[in-house]
Design a protein around this motif. Structure first.
Motif: not given
Lengths: 326, 326
Positions: A253-254, A250-251, A243-244, A241
């Motif tokens: 929350t991830e 990655y944050e 990262g946002s 995935p």
């Protein structure tokens, strides 16, 4: 290009989009080529698969376990070949880091679409929590390029390059050269592995590692030290995935992607090694492969490019067991 | 390049691998540029972010809803801009397929690493189960290239290309030209969308669609009809699990990725549309962006490539709401 409809779901789709060459039609062709032993077809141009199938045992080399890393993820193993010829200090230091288990339990912390996946210490900012470097070096002088040396093999490509005076392959690695300056360097193709750094050239060293997962970011050439190449398991990194956070980090929350371990292959019991062989990019077979990729003879191709760009040349890989069973 | 350490986890990592330019340091720079209104800095070369921030309202164009597709996946929306200038028949036919709900409930059936993701009818081989094409065409004559036309905009790149005589951008799309033959065509860069086909040039038409998810497979140029480009949501396709079957097709044991629907944006209620704007590739701002990407002025870069390859030029996108809030 005719393809056996051996799968109800995929059959007609395979037929509808049958362009990658290496896998289906060419494997059929490869079987034919194998039956003819090492003798290539006289008239018809050979496909890559035919050339690979007809390659001699000496055209292949085994990965050197002292020069190979295994990164173990939940999804499987990523196999990385190091390049001591182009980055001797970084290759040695990453091995030293692996041998002191620096990476074990760290994580992939960044995946930026069409760019890079990156791993390192998620807690690096916190002096208490940060993983300590023991015997290895934290940072190193850069190895962005090196002197051209006749002892370093080089198989040139004939079609030029947007970024460099000359490009080709050296011991499996994509390389650029500039005879004017007398320098050569590894190029940022898909799967190439390098050392992240800060603004200073000597601020990296292998504790932070990235791998190219998209269009070759060739503007990074000579800006980062490349020291290796993923030869197997790229899909374990490229399909993660994104990262946002900014730049694909990655944050909070991830979930991070944990690294179970990174080991030097030589330190792994024989029975657990990935015994892989690479087609020598110095072989005549590889030179023929380049031609086969410049002019694709598979029936599907209606237009032949007649040219090839360095990051589009595949370097064939096989397992030793497959080779033995041939 | 200084970066605010605004995230405990990612902070030092951002600093350690701060090369992508667009997002962090350049956003800081962009703020400065915005404060100075549209006037670019006089001496210092501008970054891409500064150029984008300083672009005039007329430098942007909204996506035409009649020319835009929304593919809805479980993970979110993929936005595709069509190119009727280069593939009028395919663009019209894919819209017709979308309008008869041909794609709704079909699936992504193939993801091949460093190559393509592909969608279509998993049951196409079974005449009973296969999705029926109603008013649209099942297949079309190819649109591999078109005549050069002075009415088609073209912003050239200055650094050449391995595959074509000339490359540049046309209305946001990467394009190659050959004045010798008088032809021009869309090029297979990351995110480009095309019609799968069998061996015959007229065996595709848009029921099977692929998107490039890796290094630009430029050998497919003029072998497939490209008809669009993913402008948002690429990561929903590029991060899908790779299929383990030949050529990346999903095997029976692997879950397909369902397509909820593909809609023409014009058919979607206004409130549900993705209101996006693209920087005109015919604008002076885009020409300046090309220069900023050829010579990266961000402090992190120690070596400037001085050149750029077509598939490495980003085409800036913004949401209308972000633009309005500026």
């Amino acid at each position: 290009m005719k393809i056996a409809m051996n799968d109800k779901r995929a059959g007609s789709r395979v037929w509808k989009m049958a362009f990658p060459g290496f896998l289906i039609a060419c494997l059929v062709a490869a079987t034919i080529a194998t039956e003819r032993a090492a003798e290539p077809p006289a008239q018809k141009p050979a496909t890559m698969a035919e050339i690979v199938a007809a390659a001699k045992p000496d055209d292949w080399r085994a990965l050197d376990p002292e020069n190979t890393l295994y990164m173990e993820l939940a999804g499987g193993r990523v196999v990385i070949e190091l390049s001591p010829a182009f980055a001797p200090r970084h290759a040695a230091n990453v091995k030293a880091l692996a041998r002191e288990h620096y990476f074990d339990g760290l994580a992939i912390i960044r995946v930026q679409d069409n760019y890079v996946a990156q791993w390192g210490d998620p807690g690096a900012e916190d002096p208490q929590a940060a993983r300590k470097v023991q015997c290895a070096q934290k940072t190193l002088a850069a190895e962005f390029d090196r002197a051209i040396d006749a002892a370093i093999p080089f198989t040139p490509l004939p079609d030029g390059d947007v970024y460099a005076a000359e490009v080709g392959f050296s011991a499996g690695f994509p390389v650029a050269r500039d005879k004017g300056s007398g320098r050569m360097w590894l190029t940022h193709c898909y799967g190439m592995v390098g050392a992240g750094r800060g603004n200073a050239s000597d601020s990296g060293g292998g504790t932070d590692i990235y791998v190219v997962i998209g269009q070759a970011p060739r503007h990074l050439d000579r800006n980062c030290t490349l020291f290796g190449r993923v030869v197997q398991g790229m899909e374990l990194l490229s399909s993660l995935p994104r990262g946002s956070g900014p730049m694909g980090f990655y944050e909070e929350t991830e979930p991070l992607v944990p690294i179970r371990s990174i080991r030097v292959a030589a330190d792994v019991p024989l029975a657990e090694r990935s015994e892989l062989e690479i087609l020598r990019t110095e072989s005549e077979a590889f030179r023929r492969l380049i031609e086969a990729r410049r002019n694709r003879c598979e029936e599907w191709f209606l237009f032949q490019a007649g040219r090839i760009e360095i990051c589009n040349v595949p370097v064939p890989l096989r397992s030793k067991s497959a080779a033995a069973g041939k």
